[in-house]
Write a protein that holds these residues in place. Structure first.
Motif, PDB file in Angstrom:
ATOM      1  N   ALA A  75       0.828  -1.202   0.000  1.00 34.85           N
ATOM      2  CA  ALA A  75       0.000   0.000   0.000  1.00 34.85           C
ATOM      3  C   ALA A  75       0.863   1.252   0.000  1.00 34.85           C
ATOM      4  N   LEU A 119      -5.084  -1.693   1.901  1.00 34.50           N
ATOM      5  CA  LEU A 119      -5.203  -0.539   1.016  1.00 34.50           C
ATOM      6  C   LEU A 119      -6.106   0.526   1.637  1.00 34.50           C
ATOM      7  N   VAL A 124      -5.583   4.182   0.176  1.00 35.31           N
ATOM      8  CA  VAL A 124      -5.335   3.922  -1.238  1.00 35.31           C
ATOM      9  C   VAL A 124      -6.637   3.466  -1.891  1.00 35.31           C
TER      10      VAL A 124
END
Length: 355
Positions: A75, A119, A124
């Protein structure tokens, strides 16, 4: 992919961009599974792409992964290199694990879920790519995928040709993809604008409203990308492999050949990559011929007729377009008028810019 093949790929991409004078290039780390390279080596590849191309074109990087190896380190690297992420998830744990298992036969859903959580925790954004489950509960699958907190969800029609489709039709009826998608579309369209984008739905809406296609599965346009294998071999659309292993092959290699050489390999590859293919004869009287365009090229194939067939999913696509037309209140005649008006406007804009 060895370093010499990677560097040759960057050089070939740059050369083609210089020749075509295009302002941007999209490069996708695809598979196999690209995360096997490891996050640090991946970061190096991103840097080498941007340093090798960034002074010539805008570089857009995409990672398409099965998600099983994603973690906090991945990530961090993805965020630092501004990489778009797509993760393959086919639904709930039981549905996903029925199709996506590791070499030991174990389901992969829990590792994917942990990867997506990594993530999300790092801020993200990611999209989900999901294959339509024939005979499955589309709305249940969609709501489950929404719970994974993606920024977008796209649905893929399963890859069949006319040579392999009879059993599908006999088992699941005439429109199994639309049967899956209809409740998803109805749920998605009730809230406008939608909070989570579904590119397939948006593409059909765009086409009905007169715009050009922005998805390679519709519209019968050229497929302007190539695939570079680990040994440097250059191929056209990888999904064409369902029509025969030799169909996407070009015989070219980035170690020795430029991408423009694809045009000289065969008329089929030239039209596929650079020009666009002909509308199938069976689609010429169809009211959706200028929107659907015959469907996705691999799904049009038969050993008897080549690619001169409507998509195996044509009944689903007709039902899909008809439903969207009803929702929007836009008949086929209005689509044609809108498309002509938009094309006229585009021509006038270009003429005004040149004056």
């Amino acid at each position: 992919m060895a370093d010499d093949v990677f560097d040759a790929s960057v050089a070939r991409i740059r050369r083609y961009c210089e020749t075509s004078e295009q302002p941007a290039v999209k490069i996708s780390f695809h598979g196999g599974e690209p995360c096997l390279i490891g996050p640090r080596r991946f970061a190096d590849r991103c840097e080498r792409l941007r340093s090798g191309l960034g002074d010539r074109v805008e570089v857009r990087l995409v990672l398409q992964t099965n998600g099983t190896l994603l973690d906090a380190e991945w990530a961090e690297v993805i965020a630092a290199n501004d990489v778009e992420v797509g993760v393959s998830v086919d639904g709930s744990e039981s549905v996903h694990d029925a199709h996506r298992v590791d070499h030991g036969g174990r389901g992969s859903y829990e590792r994917v879920r942990q990867g997506l959580a990594a993530l999300s925790d790092a801020g993200v954004p990611f999209s989900i790519l999901s294959v339509i489950q024939l005979g499955g509960d589309g709305l249940a699958a969609h709501r489950h995928l929404l719970g994974l907190r993606p920024s977008g969800i796209n649905y893929l029609f399963p890859d069949f040709t006319h040579d392999s489709f009879d059993e599908v039709r006999a088992t699941y009826g005439p429109t199994p993809c639309w049967d899956f998608l209809r409740p998803v579309f109805d749920d998605w369209s009730r809230s406008w604008p939608p909070k989570v984008m579904v590119p397939l739905f948006w593409s059909v809406i765009r086409l009905v409203m007169g715009a050009e296609t922005d998805q390679d599965v519709l519209g019968n346009g050229r497929l302007p990308f190539v695939f570079i294998q680990a040994d440097g071999a250059v191929e056209a659309l990888d999904v064409l492999g369902v029509c025969g292993a030799e169909v996407p092959t070009t015989g070219l290699n980035v170690l020795t050949d430029d991408f423009a050489g694809i045009a000289a390999v065969s008329g089929f590859l030239r039209s596929t990559v650079f020009e666009g293919t002909s509308l199938p004869r069976g689609c010429r009287s169809c009211p959706e011929r200028d929107t659907c365009g015959g469907g996705y090229l691999p799904h049009r194939y038969s050993s008897a007729g080549g690619f001169d067939n409507p998509s195996v999913w044509s009944a689903d696509l007709l039902a899909f377009f008809g439903h969207v037309r009803s929702w929007l209140g836009v008949p086929a005649e209005e689509t044609s008028a809108r498309r002509e008006a938009l094309r006229w406007l585009a021509r006038e804009t270009v003429a005004a810019s040149a004056a």
